[in-house]
Design a protein around this motif. Structure first.
Motif, PDB file in Angstrom:
ATOM      1  N   GLN A 162     -40.351 -41.732  41.819  1.00  8.80           N
ATOM      2  CA  GLN A 162     -39.471 -42.817  42.272  1.00  8.80           C
ATOM      3  C   GLN A 162     -39.613 -43.028  43.778  1.00  8.80           C
ATOM      4  O   GLN A 162     -39.654 -44.161  44.261  1.00  8.80           O
ATOM      5  CB  GLN A 162     -38.021 -42.500  41.904  1.00  8.80           C
ATOM      6  CG  GLN A 162     -37.809 -42.487  40.391  1.00  8.80           C
ATOM      7  CD  GLN A 162     -36.355 -42.269  40.021  1.00  8.80           C
ATOM      8  OE1 GLN A 162     -35.475 -42.951  40.528  1.00  8.80           O
ATOM      9  NE2 GLN A 162     -36.090 -41.320  39.147  1.00  8.80           N
ATOM     10  N   GLN A 163     -39.712 -41.930  44.481  1.00  8.05           N
ATOM     11  CA  GLN A 163     -39.894 -41.986  45.933  1.00  8.05           C
ATOM     12  C   GLN A 163     -41.224 -42.657  46.275  1.00  8.05           C
ATOM     13  O   GLN A 163     -41.294 -43.536  47.141  1.00  8.05           O
ATOM     14  CB  GLN A 163     -39.833 -40.541  46.489  1.00  8.05           C
ATOM     15  CG  GLN A 163     -40.138 -40.392  47.962  1.00  8.05           C
ATOM     16  CD  GLN A 163     -39.180 -41.215  48.818  1.00  8.05           C
ATOM     17  OE1 GLN A 163     -38.000 -41.367  48.485  1.00  8.05           O
ATOM     18  NE2 GLN A 163     -39.697 -41.792  49.907  1.00  8.05           N
ATOM     19  N   ARG A 164     -42.256 -42.262  45.557  1.00  6.08           N
ATOM     20  CA  ARG A 164     -43.592 -42.808  45.825  1.00  6.08           C
ATOM     21  C   ARG A 164     -43.631 -44.314  45.556  1.00  6.08           C
ATOM     22  O   ARG A 164     -44.159 -45.099  46.341  1.00  6.08           O
ATOM     23  CB  ARG A 164     -44.624 -42.072  44.950  1.00  6.08           C
ATOM     24  CG  ARG A 164     -46.082 -42.457  45.205  1.00  6.08           C
ATOM     25  CD  ARG A 164     -47.046 -41.504  44.501  1.00  6.08           C
ATOM     26  NE  ARG A 164     -46.725 -41.270  43.101  1.00  6.08           N
ATOM     27  CZ  ARG A 164     -46.938 -42.129  42.113  1.00  6.08           C
ATOM     28  NH1 ARG A 164     -47.494 -43.299  42.376  1.00  6.08           N
ATOM     29  NH2 ARG A 164     -46.608 -41.840  40.868  1.00  6.08           N
ATOM     30  N   LEU A 165     -43.027 -44.734  44.440  1.00  8.50           N
ATOM     31  CA  LEU A 165     -43.014 -46.163  44.107  1.00  8.50           C
ATOM     32  C   LEU A 165     -42.226 -46.954  45.154  1.00  8.50           C
ATOM     33  O   LEU A 165     -42.665 -48.004  45.616  1.00  8.50           O
ATOM     34  CB  LEU A 165     -42.398 -46.389  42.720  1.00  8.50           C
ATOM     35  CG  LEU A 165     -43.231 -45.931  41.510  1.00  8.50           C
ATOM     36  CD1 LEU A 165     -42.464 -46.181  40.219  1.00  8.50           C
ATOM     37  CD2 LEU A 165     -44.581 -46.636  41.458  1.00  8.50           C
ATOM     38  N   ALA A 166     -41.069 -46.419  45.523  1.00  7.90           N
ATOM     39  CA  ALA A 166     -40.197 -47.143  46.461  1.00  7.90           C
ATOM     40  C   ALA A 166     -40.821 -47.267  47.845  1.00  7.90           C
ATOM     41  O   ALA A 166     -40.512 -48.200  48.588  1.00  7.90           O
ATOM     42  CB  ALA A 166     -38.841 -46.452  46.552  1.00  7.90           C
ATOM     43  N   SER A 167     -41.714 -46.339  48.179  1.00  8.41           N
ATOM     44  CA  SER A 167     -42.338 -46.427  49.500  1.00  8.41           C
ATOM     45  C   SER A 167     -43.734 -47.056  49.416  1.00  8.41           C
ATOM     46  O   SER A 167     -44.480 -47.044  50.398  1.00  8.41           O
ATOM     47  CB  SER A 167     -42.400 -45.041  50.148  1.00  8.41           C
ATOM     48  OG  SER A 167     -43.138 -44.167  49.320  1.00  8.41           O
ATOM     49  N   GLY A 168     -44.075 -47.614  48.260  1.00 14.95           N
ATOM     50  CA  GLY A 168     -45.373 -48.279  48.103  1.00 14.95           C
ATOM     51  C   GLY A 168     -45.458 -49.500  49.003  1.00 14.95           C
ATOM     52  O   GLY A 168     -44.435 -50.086  49.359  1.00 14.95           O
ATOM     53  N   PRO A 169     -46.682 -49.901  49.368  1.00 17.60           N
ATOM     54  CA  PRO A 169     -46.852 -50.954  50.373  1.00 17.60           C
ATOM     55  C   PRO A 169     -46.293 -52.320  49.944  1.00 17.60           C
ATOM     56  O   PRO A 169     -45.938 -53.126  50.794  1.00 17.60           O
ATOM     57  CB  PRO A 169     -48.367 -51.012  50.566  1.00 17.60           C
ATOM     58  CG  PRO A 169     -48.950 -50.392  49.338  1.00 17.60           C
ATOM     59  CD  PRO A 169     -47.955 -49.374  48.878  1.00 17.60           C
ATOM     60  N   HIS A 170     -46.215 -52.563  48.623  1.00 14.50           N
ATOM     61  CA  HIS A 170     -45.797 -53.891  48.172  1.00 14.50           C
ATOM     62  C   HIS A 170     -44.477 -53.877  47.404  1.00 14.50           C
ATOM     63  O   HIS A 170     -44.068 -54.899  46.871  1.00 14.50           O
ATOM     64  CB  HIS A 170     -46.898 -54.514  47.305  1.00 14.50           C
ATOM     65  CG  HIS A 170     -48.219 -54.554  48.002  1.00 14.50           C
ATOM     66  ND1 HIS A 170     -48.391 -55.179  49.221  1.00 14.50           N
ATOM     67  CD2 HIS A 170     -49.427 -54.012  47.691  1.00 14.50           C
ATOM     68  CE1 HIS A 170     -49.644 -55.037  49.614  1.00 14.50           C
ATOM     69  NE2 HIS A 170     -50.291 -54.335  48.711  1.00 14.50           N
ATOM     70  N   PHE A 171     -43.823 -52.706  47.331  1.00 19.79           N
ATOM     71  CA  PHE A 171     -42.630 -52.582  46.492  1.00 19.79           C
ATOM     72  C   PHE A 171     -41.572 -53.622  46.845  1.00 19.79           C
ATOM     73  O   PHE A 171     -40.988 -54.258  45.971  1.00 19.79           O
ATOM     74  CB  PHE A 171     -42.045 -51.168  46.616  1.00 19.79           C
ATOM     75  CG  PHE A 171     -40.868 -50.919  45.717  1.00 19.79           C
ATOM     76  CD1 PHE A 171     -41.059 -50.697  44.353  1.00 19.79           C
ATOM     77  CD2 PHE A 171     -39.572 -50.919  46.213  1.00 19.79           C
ATOM     78  CE1 PHE A 171     -39.980 -50.479  43.508  1.00 19.79           C
ATOM     79  CE2 PHE A 171     -38.488 -50.701  45.375  1.00 19.79           C
ATOM     80  CZ  PHE A 171     -38.691 -50.474  44.021  1.00 19.79           C
TER      81      PHE A 171
END
Ligand SMILES: [Zn+2]
Length: 443
Positions: free
Chosen positions: A301-310
């Motif tokens: 969840q952390q990785r997705l939320a900090s993704g460049p285009h989230f």
């Protein structure tokens, strides 16, 4: 119609019919299936039930054509781990096709990430006819401009010149592709170059020479407009870089270019760090417990939320929904497609979510159901599926509740038939674990 003595004859009686052609539901209908094909359908009072038939009383139920998902990818994942090279094989493809069928999705169009194995699967399906999975139609290896957006790592599908494009499309269509796919995108500008127009033109022209339709992954309005001028037959996503220009819709209508895949669930899925339905039994029955745990992991969840285009996706979804609604209103032909199959975009469940999002975008439930059945079949000229009419395969979805009253009622799956044979539904099976671990199906 007289059947031979040893023909298998099944009669489904007294249901409300949603025919896939867009007509209002017809009450108290009966249909006859002989050896997996529909031979007759009409008012129960008028259809003559052949002697020796197996009869099923479906009073109070709703019967529609099996759903067709016009945009999927097969065999790419194990759980949410995506790796074409590791996971693409016949067993994985057929397992996913079984899962689609359990959700009432009885045919899928697979969109450009297939290795050659798909042609063995499809050749067998078409030879056998009465199969026990969803049917597949394929764009084989879609055309990717070398170094640009699209395709999957490990699959040879990149081209650099129009001549290479022509050669590749000829080679792949000769293997049995049903249609041709190309990608024109740059991942929000992360990739230096989108597919150049001479490449797309070569792909479209070669597809047409070979009697095949050409479809495109697009994001940008200007690309969509040029592809229409080049003769493309359909788009596999909405325009998502701005509000739909009415001139694009008019051009599509005039050129008979279809918005064949809606893919709203794709954009919606990108807006969440944790999909909101992970504990909904209609979803969780279709995935392994390890997948639920992986989706719920704080690290993910952390990785997705900090993704460049989230942060961009809520707006992308809003635009996609607005543009889908505007296309439909403008009279462009539209189908239903999810783009499920890549990581965390789940076979079957996403089709039901997609229908719901289409309705939220401004069409009626009946229009969404027609898009997902008769319209999708017509796009590929798939004559054996998509509507409830004599001559078609008995690929059917029977529901407990009226999907034209509430589109979420497509989830009330009572039975799924492929070629007149009952498939285990998602409420009867539990993918990835012992059936008794899933609990009783809620009614
Ligand atoms: Zn796709």
């Amino acid at each position: 119609m007289s059947a031979t003595a040893d023909a298998e004859t099944i009669v489904l009686e007294h249901f409300t019919l949603i025919d896939g052609m867009g007509r209002p539901p017809q009450r108290d209908q009966t249909l006859v299936l002989v050896d997996g094909r529909i031979t007759e359908v009409g008012p129960a009072a008028e259809v003559k039930v052949p002697s020796g038939a197996t009869r099923q009383d479906l009073r109070g139920k709703y019967l529609m054509p099996g759903i067709i998902d016009s945009h999927v990818h097969l065999g790419l994942v194990d759980g949410i781990d995506q790796n074409y090279t590791k996971y693409y094989d016949r067993e994985n493809i057929e397992q996913q096709l079984k899962l689609y069928a359990a959700y009432g999705v009885t045919s899928v169009y697979t969109l450009g990430t297939d290795g050659d194995e798909i042609h063995n699967v499809i050749a067998d399906q078409r030879r056998i006819g009465r199969i026990d999975t969803a049917r597949a139609f394929t764009a084989g290896r879609g055309v990717v401009y070398k170094g640009s957006y699209g395709g999957v790592p490990g699959l040879e599908q990149q081209v650099s010149t129009p001549a290479e494009t022509q050669a590749m499309v000829r080679r792949e269509v000769a293997k049995g592709d049903d249609f041709v796919k190309l990608w024109m995108d740059d991942e929000f500008g992360d990739i230096a170059e989108r597919m150049p127009y001479p490449i797309s033109k070569a792909a479209i022209d070669t597809a047409h020479e070979l009697g095949k339709k050409a479809v495109a992954h697009i994001f940008y309005q200007e690309n969509a407009a040029t592809l229409v001028d080049q003769g493309v037959d359909g788009f596999m996503h909405q325009v998502r870089d701005g509000a739909l220009n009415p001139s694009l819709a008019s051009k599509m209508k005039a050129g008979d270019v279809w918005q064949i895949a809606s893919t709203l669930s794709r954009e919606a899925s990108f807006t969440y760090k944790l999909l909101p339905f992970v504990d909904d039994p209609f979803f969780s029955r279709g995935v392994a417990p390890a997948t639920i745990a992986a989706l719920k992991s704080p690290e993910r969840q952390q990785r997705l939320a900090s993704g460049p285009h989230f942060a961009k996706y809520p707006e992308v979804l809003t635009k996609a929904m607005a543009n889908f609604g505007a296309m439909a209103k403008a009279g462009v032909q539209y189908g239903m497609g999810t783009d499920s199959g890549p990581t965390a975009r789940f076979p079957g469940y996403f089709a039901h979510w997609e229908l719901e999002l289409m309705v939220k975008s401004g069409i009626t439930p009946l229009q969404a159901l027609t898009a997902a059945t008769g319209t999708n079949a017509r796009f590929l000229n798939a004559r054996d599926i998509g509507t409830v009419e004599p001559g078609k395969w008995g690929d059917l979805l029977v529901l407990d509740r009226d999907p034209t009253a509430d589109i979420r009622n497509t989830r009330s799956i009572h039975a799924v038939y492929v070629a007149g044979r009952k498939m285990p539904t998602i409420w009867q099976t539990c993918t990835g674990r012992p059936a008794d671990a899933c609990g009783a199906a809620p009614k």
